[in-house]
Design an enzyme around this catalytic site. Structure first.
Site, PDB file in Angstrom:
ATOM      1  N   ARG A  75      92.729   7.831 -50.743  1.00 33.42           N
ATOM      2  CA  ARG A  75      91.387   7.275 -50.752  1.00 33.42           C
ATOM      3  C   ARG A  75      90.655   7.750 -49.511  1.00 33.42           C
ATOM      4  O   ARG A  75      91.123   7.501 -48.393  1.00 33.42           O
ATOM      5  CB  ARG A  75      91.497   5.743 -50.758  1.00 33.42           C
ATOM      6  CG  ARG A  75      90.167   5.067 -50.841  1.00 33.42           C
ATOM      7  CD  ARG A  75      90.202   3.604 -50.393  1.00 33.42           C
ATOM      8  NE  ARG A  75      88.924   3.389 -49.732  1.00 33.42           N
ATOM      9  CZ  ARG A  75      88.603   2.341 -49.028  1.00 33.42           C
ATOM     10  NH1 ARG A  75      89.460   1.361 -48.843  1.00 33.42           N
ATOM     11  NH2 ARG A  75      87.418   2.259 -48.474  1.00 33.42           N
ATOM     12  N   HIS A 119      81.246   4.423 -46.363  1.00 32.25           N
ATOM     13  CA  HIS A 119      82.123   3.718 -45.420  1.00 32.25           C
ATOM     14  C   HIS A 119      81.404   3.705 -44.069  1.00 32.25           C
ATOM     15  O   HIS A 119      81.886   4.272 -43.084  1.00 32.25           O
ATOM     16  CB  HIS A 119      83.484   4.397 -45.357  1.00 32.25           C
ATOM     17  CG  HIS A 119      84.594   3.541 -44.816  1.00 32.25           C
ATOM     18  ND1 HIS A 119      85.776   3.304 -45.490  1.00 32.25           N
ATOM     19  CD2 HIS A 119      84.706   2.858 -43.658  1.00 32.25           C
ATOM     20  CE1 HIS A 119      86.566   2.528 -44.757  1.00 32.25           C
ATOM     21  NE2 HIS A 119      85.938   2.236 -43.632  1.00 32.25           N
ATOM     22  N   GLU A 165      83.550  -2.528 -47.972  1.00 29.72           N
ATOM     23  CA  GLU A 165      83.403  -3.725 -47.146  1.00 29.72           C
ATOM     24  C   GLU A 165      81.958  -4.029 -46.748  1.00 29.72           C
ATOM     25  O   GLU A 165      81.615  -4.014 -45.555  1.00 29.72           O
ATOM     26  CB  GLU A 165      84.281  -3.610 -45.897  1.00 29.72           C
ATOM     27  CG  GLU A 165      85.739  -3.376 -46.218  1.00 29.72           C
ATOM     28  CD  GLU A 165      86.641  -3.444 -44.986  1.00 29.72           C
ATOM     29  OE1 GLU A 165      86.125  -3.429 -43.858  1.00 29.72           O
ATOM     30  OE2 GLU A 165      87.872  -3.530 -45.172  1.00 29.72           O
ATOM     31  N   ASN A 294      90.372  -5.104 -49.815  1.00 29.78           N
ATOM     32  CA  ASN A 294      90.966  -4.732 -48.525  1.00 29.78           C
ATOM     33  C   ASN A 294      91.385  -6.022 -47.839  1.00 29.78           C
ATOM     34  O   ASN A 294      90.583  -6.958 -47.733  1.00 29.78           O
ATOM     35  CB  ASN A 294      89.954  -4.015 -47.636  1.00 29.78           C
ATOM     36  CG  ASN A 294      89.514  -2.670 -48.211  1.00 29.78           C
ATOM     37  OD1 ASN A 294      90.030  -2.221 -49.222  1.00 29.78           O
ATOM     38  ND2 ASN A 294      88.562  -2.041 -47.551  1.00 29.78           N
ATOM     39  N   TYR A 296      93.695  -7.848 -44.509  1.00 27.20           N
ATOM     40  CA  TYR A 296      94.408  -7.629 -43.241  1.00 27.20           C
ATOM     41  C   TYR A 296      95.099  -8.841 -42.645  1.00 27.20           C
ATOM     42  O   TYR A 296      96.142  -8.703 -42.012  1.00 27.20           O
ATOM     43  CB  TYR A 296      93.437  -7.046 -42.197  1.00 27.20           C
ATOM     44  CG  TYR A 296      93.145  -5.592 -42.451  1.00 27.20           C
ATOM     45  CD1 TYR A 296      93.967  -4.599 -41.932  1.00 27.20           C
ATOM     46  CD2 TYR A 296      92.096  -5.213 -43.278  1.00 27.20           C
ATOM     47  CE1 TYR A 296      93.729  -3.262 -42.207  1.00 27.20           C
ATOM     48  CE2 TYR A 296      91.863  -3.866 -43.554  1.00 27.20           C
ATOM     49  CZ  TYR A 296      92.682  -2.900 -43.014  1.00 27.20           C
ATOM     50  OH  TYR A 296      92.470  -1.575 -43.291  1.00 27.20           O
ATOM     51  N   GLU A 366      93.118  -1.306 -49.163  1.00 31.72           N
ATOM     52  CA  GLU A 366      93.490  -1.185 -47.748  1.00 31.72           C
ATOM     53  C   GLU A 366      94.373  -2.360 -47.368  1.00 31.72           C
ATOM     54  O   GLU A 366      94.076  -3.506 -47.710  1.00 31.72           O
ATOM     55  CB  GLU A 366      92.277  -1.250 -46.795  1.00 31.72           C
ATOM     56  CG  GLU A 366      91.459  -0.013 -46.672  1.00 31.72           C
ATOM     57  CD  GLU A 366      90.303  -0.171 -45.677  1.00 31.72           C
ATOM     58  OE1 GLU A 366      90.427  -0.944 -44.706  1.00 31.72           O
ATOM     59  OE2 GLU A 366      89.274   0.482 -45.893  1.00 31.72           O
TER      60      GLU A 366
HETATM   61  C1  GBH Z   1      88.808  -2.131 -42.279  1.00 31.36           C
HETATM   62  O1  GBH Z   1      88.033  -3.218 -41.892  1.00 31.36           O
HETATM   63  C2  GBH Z   1      87.953  -0.899 -42.361  1.00 31.36           C
HETATM   64  O2  GBH Z   1      87.619  -0.594 -43.697  1.00 31.36           O
HETATM   65  C3  GBH Z   1      88.556   0.311 -41.698  1.00 31.36           C
HETATM   66  O3  GBH Z   1      87.595   1.288 -41.539  1.00 31.36           O
HETATM   67  C4  GBH Z   1      89.195  -0.091 -40.391  1.00 31.36           C
HETATM   68  O4  GBH Z   1      89.645   1.002 -39.650  1.00 31.36           O
HETATM   69  C5  GBH Z   1      90.336  -1.000 -40.711  1.00 31.36           C
HETATM   70  O5  GBH Z   1      89.946  -2.051 -41.527  1.00 31.36           O
HETATM   71  C6  GBH Z   1      91.010  -1.569 -39.473  1.00 31.36           C
HETATM   72  O6  GBH Z   1      90.130  -2.341 -38.722  1.00 31.36           O
HETATM   73  O7  GBH Z   1      89.583 -11.518 -36.056  1.00 31.36           O
HETATM   74  O8  GBH Z   1      91.787 -12.117 -36.806  1.00 31.36           O
HETATM   75  O9  GBH Z   1      89.896 -13.031 -37.929  1.00 31.36           O
HETATM   76  C7  GBH Z   1      88.735  -4.383 -41.549  1.00 31.36           C
HETATM   77  C8  GBH Z   1      87.959  -5.671 -41.808  1.00 31.36           C
HETATM   78  C9  GBH Z   1      87.351  -7.794 -40.982  1.00 31.36           C
HETATM   79  C10 GBH Z   1      89.654  -7.254 -41.068  1.00 31.36           C
HETATM   80  C11 GBH Z   1      87.602  -8.812 -39.910  1.00 31.36           C
HETATM   81  C12 GBH Z   1      89.978  -8.292 -40.031  1.00 31.36           C
HETATM   82  C13 GBH Z   1      89.019 -10.165 -38.724  1.00 31.36           C
HETATM   83  C14 GBH Z   1      90.411 -10.550 -38.304  1.00 31.36           C
HETATM   84  N1  GBH Z   1      88.321  -6.725 -40.883  1.00 31.36           N
HETATM   85  N2  GBH Z   1      88.963  -9.332 -39.939  1.00 31.36           N
HETATM   86  S1  GBH Z   1      90.419 -11.893 -37.198  1.00 31.36           S
END
Ligand code: GBH
Length: 459
Positions: A75, A119, A165, A294, A296, A366
């Site tokens: 991707r 992006h 996103e 996505n 995390y 992601e």
């Molecule tokens: C993605 O965004 C992006 O698509 C990518 O480009 C980037 O490199 C990758 O992730 C890594 O950052 O502060 O503990 O509450 C991530 C979106 C939104 C995920 C905010 C984590 C906050 C975590 N992020 N979220 S916290």
């Protein structure tokens, strides 16, 4: 052995500004990220994506590494100003050629291309002349750009993502000022979000009318969401967690599945939340062929008493709009970003999506982590990333066992890259990049993921 369905897609992801470099080559125009990163104080150490991993010149080597990994899908995103230097008008042939050759190289290695059209690297002239995502006219510009891409690449590309996103574009770009264009506002995120959704809908409409019938691909918006777990079992905290999820994912997924924003956003935001016309509602409803997620991390949510701590503010953004206080469990392991490692949060989020959006096909486009990786004697051992991936892929397996329709999984990221406001200080890759020489060194996690793909599951 945790085996996955035969057809499950194993991939990895990256994005244009984070890996390409060549910021002033090949007829490319500037993007808002070029300008933002060159503005003193905006990125850690003043780092920029001018060169980054130099993927623009080294893509053949990179695709060969992906093939070694056994990736079935890759991707990537297209830099809008590489295709249209000022965001409008005729395509730049050198930009078309670059992505065309990348696609052909992937196909030659049996790797399926997945393309995100946006992006975050908006052509800077659209920002300067039109205020970027604050202008309703941007939806048409985006649909025109998207059509150029469908036309040029859609004969070989069957998997499309419109926006990556939009929550980040709106909240981090227009609310907290952490991402380009760096604005701080309590109302602009909702206006930008509105136009992002309309731009998505217009691009999908164009695809479905003019391309999908013969190109036979699929298209979706790509949303990010972290899980919100109620801090206690109290009805207030449960409601707070639900509210937080509706403000996070519901904001950008409800309009796509049911044609409008969550009622709780309307109640709490009043005038700050724009309204869709009936025609726009119709265009939005059903505008994704699958659910691209996505994911995390996870935070605890409770009803706030009106006093929002800085942690909640930075995480939730505009925390008082939601009346939600976020916190972490001190026993949770954290990544190098300070994000909590909570695999069951993904399992619960998949359940939430399955329920709320009538069991869509889900691709996890992601998931991954930054770890403080070091290259020692030519090798990079990253056991914590392996633990992370093992946990999260295990959570996907549990979701499948519960009947949730997860169709694929993409690790963020294929290789270390420019991590936005954090510059090169954070390493998300399965491949280590020595930024001084540009050398690529697969980490131990790359080997582990290659085995996972080969086994079609976890041992
Ligand atoms: C993605 O965004 C992006 O698509 C990518 O480009 C980037 O490199 C990758 O992730 C890594 O950052 O502060 O503990 O509450 C991530 C979106 C939104 C995920 C905010 C984590 C906050 C975590 N992020 N979220 S916290």
């Amino acid at each position: 052995m945790k085996t996955f369905p035969q057809s499950f897609v194993w991939g990895s992801a990256a994005s244009s500004y984070q890996i390409e470099g060549a910021w002033q080559e090949g007829g490319k125009g500037l993007s808002i990220w070029d300008v933002f990163a060159h503005t003193p104080g905006k990125t850690l150490g003043g780092h920029t994506g001018d060169v980054t991993t130099d993927h623009f010149h080294r893509y053949k080597e990179d695709v060969a590494l992906m093939a070694d990994l056994g990736l079935q899908a890759y991707r990537f995103s297209i830099s809008w100003p590489r295709i249209q230097p000022d965001g409008r008008g005729k395509p730049n042939p050198e930009g078309i050629r670059f992505y065309s050759e990348l696609i052909d190289t992937l196909l030659k290695h049996n790797i399926t291309p997945w393309i995100a059209l946006y992006h975050w690297d908006l052509p800077v002239s659209l920002q300067m002349e039109f205020d970027g995502w604050l202008n309703p006219g941007i939806a048409d510009f985006f649909a025109d750009y998207a059509a150029i891409c469908f036309e040029a690449f859609g004969d070989r590309v069957r998997n499309w993502l419109t926006l990556n996103e939009p929550w980040c574009s709106a909240m981090l770009g227009y609310g907290l000022g952490l991402h380009a264009p760096g604005r701080h506002s309590h109302s602009e995120p909702y206006l930008a979000g509105h136009h992002l959704l309309l731009a998505h809908a217009r691009a999908v409409d164009r695809y479905r009318r003019d391309f999908q019938p013969h190109q036979k691909g699929r298209i979706a918006i790509c949303n990010n969401c972290d899980w919100r777990e109620p801090l206690t079992g109290s009805p207030q905290d449960r409601a707070a967690a639900q509210r937080a999820l509706e403000f996070f994912l519901g904001w950008f997924a409800d309009p796509v599945y049911s044609g409008d924003y969550p009622a709780v956003m309307r109640q709490r935001l009043g005038e700050r939340l724009p309204c869709f016309t009936d025609q726009q509602r119709e265009l939005l409803k059903g505008s994704s062929d699958f659910f691209a997620l996505n994911h995390y991390t996870t935070m605890l949510a409770s009803q706030s008493n009106g006093q929002i701590t800085s942690e909640a503010y930075s995480n939730g953004g505009i925390g008082d709009d939601q009346l939600v206080q976020l916190s972490s469990d001190p026993t949770w392991v954290k990544t190098d970003m300070g994000w909590n490692v909570v695999p069951w949060g993904l399992r619960k989020l998949l359940g939430w999506i399955h329920e709320r959006y009538q069991a869509p096909e889900i691709f996890i486009t992601e998931n991954g982590c930054a770890m403080p990786d070091q290259c020692v004697g030519g090798t990079v051992a990253d056991p914590d990333r392996i633990t992370f991936l093992n946990g999260y892929i295990g959570a996907v397996h549990e979701a499948l066992a519960a009947g949730i329709d997860v169709k694929g999984y993409f690790v963020w990221s294929f290789m270390d890259n420019f991590e936005w406001a954090e510059g090169f200080s954070k390493r998300f890759g399965m491949t280590y990049v020595d930024y001084a020489t540009g050398q690529r060194i697969p980490k131990k996690s790359a080997q582990w993921y290659a085995n996972t793909i080969k086994n079609n599951g976890l041992k």
